[in-house]
Design a protein around this motif. Structure first.
Motif, mmCIF file in Angstrom:
data_model
loop_
_atom_site.group_PDB
_atom_site.id
_atom_site.type_symbol
_atom_site.label_atom_id
_atom_site.label_comp_id
_atom_site.label_asym_id
_atom_site.label_seq_id
_atom_site.Cartn_x
_atom_site.Cartn_y
_atom_site.Cartn_z
ATOM 1 N N GLU A 195 79.907 -47.217 22.330
ATOM 2 C CA GLU A 195 81.210 -47.746 21.959
ATOM 3 C C GLU A 195 82.189 -47.445 23.081
ATOM 4 O OE1 GLU A 195 84.576 -47.171 18.451
ATOM 5 O OE2 GLU A 195 82.755 -45.968 18.490
ATOM 6 N N PRO A 196 82.697 -48.455 23.789
ATOM 7 C CA PRO A 196 83.563 -48.200 24.931
ATOM 8 C C PRO A 196 84.936 -47.716 24.501
ATOM 9 C CG PRO A 196 83.446 -50.554 24.492
ATOM 10 C CD PRO A 196 82.477 -49.890 23.547
ATOM 11 N N LEU A 197 85.578 -46.947 25.385
ATOM 12 C CA LEU A 197 86.931 -46.479 25.143
ATOM 13 C C LEU A 197 87.936 -47.513 25.622
ATOM 14 C CD1 LEU A 197 86.776 -42.737 26.247
ATOM 15 C CD2 LEU A 197 87.133 -43.596 23.943
ATOM 16 N N GLY A 198 89.025 -47.652 24.887
ATOM 17 C CA GLY A 198 90.138 -48.462 25.343
ATOM 18 C C GLY A 198 89.816 -49.926 25.560
ATOM 19 N N GLY A 199 88.816 -50.453 24.867
ATOM 20 C CA GLY A 199 88.506 -51.863 24.988
ATOM 21 C C GLY A 199 87.826 -52.245 26.290
ATOM 22 N N LYS A 200 87.294 -51.274 27.035
ATOM 23 C CA LYS A 200 86.622 -51.573 28.292
ATOM 24 C C LYS A 200 85.284 -52.254 28.022
ATOM 25 C CE LYS A 200 88.594 -47.564 30.681
ATOM 26 N NZ LYS A 200 88.279 -46.299 31.393
ATOM 27 N N ALA A 201 84.741 -52.861 29.067
ATOM 28 C CA ALA A 201 83.428 -53.479 28.944
ATOM 29 C C ALA A 201 82.384 -52.403 28.675
ATOM 30 C CB ALA A 201 83.091 -54.230 30.229
ATOM 31 N N PRO A 202 81.273 -52.744 28.020
ATOM 32 C CA PRO A 202 80.219 -51.762 27.755
ATOM 33 C C PRO A 202 79.753 -51.081 29.036
ATOM 34 C CG PRO A 202 79.831 -53.778 26.522
ATOM 35 C CD PRO A 202 80.977 -54.061 27.451
ATOM 36 N N GLN A 203 79.474 -49.800 28.925
ATOM 37 C CA GLN A 203 79.065 -49.006 30.078
ATOM 38 C C GLN A 203 77.697 -49.448 30.580
ATOM 39 O OE1 GLN A 203 80.981 -46.404 31.453
ATOM 40 N NE2 GLN A 203 79.490 -46.767 33.065
ATOM 41 N N ARG A 204 77.576 -49.677 31.882
ATOM 42 C CA ARG A 204 76.275 -50.064 32.413
ATOM 43 C C ARG A 204 75.353 -48.853 32.479
ATOM 44 N NH1 ARG A 204 75.755 -49.230 38.190
ATOM 45 N NH2 ARG A 204 77.719 -48.561 39.149
ATOM 46 N N GLU A 205 74.080 -49.122 32.482
ATOM 47 C CA GLU A 205 73.077 -48.064 32.453
ATOM 48 C C GLU A 205 73.132 -47.224 33.724
ATOM 49 O OE1 GLU A 205 68.278 -47.656 31.546
ATOM 50 O OE2 GLU A 205 69.181 -49.585 32.028
ATOM 51 N N PHE A 206 73.068 -45.921 33.571
ATOM 52 C CA PHE A 206 73.093 -45.037 34.733
ATOM 53 C C PHE A 206 71.706 -44.958 35.366
ATOM 54 C CE2 PHE A 206 72.174 -42.451 31.024
ATOM 55 C CZ PHE A 206 71.183 -41.591 31.441
ATOM 56 N N ASP A 207 71.649 -44.372 36.577
ATOM 57 C CA ASP A 207 70.407 -44.367 37.347
ATOM 58 C C ASP A 207 69.632 -43.057 37.267
ATOM 59 O OD1 ASP A 207 70.691 -47.023 38.475
ATOM 60 O OD2 ASP A 207 72.345 -46.204 39.652
ATOM 61 N N ASN A 212 73.419 -44.653 41.587
ATOM 62 C CA ASN A 212 72.898 -44.531 42.949
ATOM 63 C C ASN A 212 73.959 -44.773 44.019
ATOM 64 O OD1 ASN A 212 70.242 -43.895 42.199
ATOM 65 N ND2 ASN A 212 69.658 -46.054 42.041
ATOM 66 N N ASP A 213 75.063 -45.432 43.656
ATOM 67 C CA ASP A 213 76.094 -45.733 44.648
ATOM 68 C C ASP A 213 77.100 -44.597 44.820
ATOM 69 O OD1 ASP A 213 77.629 -45.859 42.355
ATOM 70 O OD2 ASP A 213 78.078 -48.001 42.509
ATOM 71 N N GLY A 214 76.847 -43.455 44.185
ATOM 72 C CA GLY A 214 77.723 -42.304 44.340
ATOM 73 C C GLY A 214 78.810 -42.194 43.294
ATOM 74 N N THR A 215 78.917 -43.161 42.399
ATOM 75 C CA THR A 215 79.891 -43.088 41.316
ATOM 76 C C THR A 215 79.186 -42.638 40.038
ATOM 77 O OG1 THR A 215 79.574 -45.413 40.700
ATOM 78 C CG2 THR A 215 81.260 -44.918 42.366
ATOM 79 N N TRP A 216 79.962 -42.486 38.971
ATOM 80 C CA TRP A 216 79.378 -42.013 37.724
ATOM 81 C C TRP A 216 80.210 -42.505 36.543
ATOM 82 C CZ3 TRP A 216 81.567 -38.997 41.503
ATOM 83 C CH2 TRP A 216 82.825 -38.457 41.218
ATOM 84 N N PRO A 217 79.567 -42.648 35.391
ATOM 85 C CA PRO A 217 80.309 -43.005 34.178
ATOM 86 C C PRO A 217 80.980 -41.766 33.597
ATOM 87 C CG PRO A 217 78.003 -42.742 33.651
ATOM 88 C CD PRO A 217 78.122 -42.550 35.151
#
Length: 223
Positions: free
Chosen positions: A34-46, A91-96
């Motif tokens: 369930e996304p916060l603040g109406g954001k798009a669904p979180q993409r799968e992490f690596d 993998n791109d160095g960011t994180w959810p």
């Protein structure tokens, strides 16, 4: 092992990228959170990053004590690497982060409290921010910011904390370094390359070591 927390080991935080516990091991193709603040669904992490911290360095910053600060336990203060968190990463160095509205509930992990106090203690008196706009415990911060993003591998708070403990025991960095001759010392200096090699030989992965001070020419560094 010495009980002193003044050991000048050169790192503050050590990260292991655990490809064996990636979201790919789950059956779901996408995260269903369930996304916060109406954001798009979180993409799968690596992958998961197991973040460990060395109390001997971290506790040197302690200026005052409180009941929830493990640095203030005297002879019972931790003298092993302790858990900072288990973080879903890309993998791109960011994180959810803060993927759901799930609030931390200490009752959910009441049977794990003793183990968490020993292996995943808070090393400060501060109250970190939570995803719901307030302040909370160290465990609340880690669950709401990182644990809520660990679905579909872990579906609830209990599973997340239990799995993190089990992963920590499996990848026992303290034991690996001790067996390689790297033991806490107030006087001995160890080559960073040797420490990294010991971890690589044991786990077949390269750690990311973030130093508390100037360490081998760069801080942080990817090894």
């Amino acid at each position: 092992m010495s009980s002193s927390l003044a050991q000048p080991l050169p790192w503050l935080l050590l990260l292991l990228a655990l490809a064996v516990f990636t979201a790919e091991t789950a059956s779901a193709a996408e995260l269903e959170v369930e996304p916060l603040g109406g954001k798009a669904p979180q993409r799968e992490f690596d992958y998961f990053a197991l973040a460990l911290q060395w109390p001997g360095t971290y506790c040197q910053r302690t200026r005052h004590c409180c009941s929830n600060n493990a640095c203030c336990r005297g002879s019972n203060a931790p003298t092993i690497f302790t858990i900072h968190g288990l973080w879903p990463d890309y993998n791109d160095g960011t994180w959810p982060a803060c993927c759901t509205k799930s609030r931390f509930d200490p009752k959910e992990i009441s049977t794990l409290t003793d183990a968490l106090e020993k292996y995943w203690p808070s090393l400060s008196c501060g109250s970190p921010s939570t995803c719901q706009g307030g302040k909370g415990t160290f465990w609340a911060h880690e669950w709401e910011k990182h644990g809520t993003c660990s679905s579909p591998v872990f579906r609830n708070e209990y599973d997340y904390f239990l799995a993190t403990l089990n992963i920590y025991f499996k990848y026992n960095v303290t034991t690996v370094l001790n067996e390689a001759g790297y033991v806490p010392s107030n006087t001995e200096k160890y080559p960073l390359g040797g420490i990294v090699s010991a971890i690589e030989d044991a786990f077949h992965m390269s750690p990311l070591i973030i130093c508390s001070k100037f360490c081998g020419g760069a801080s942080p560094m990817l090894l």
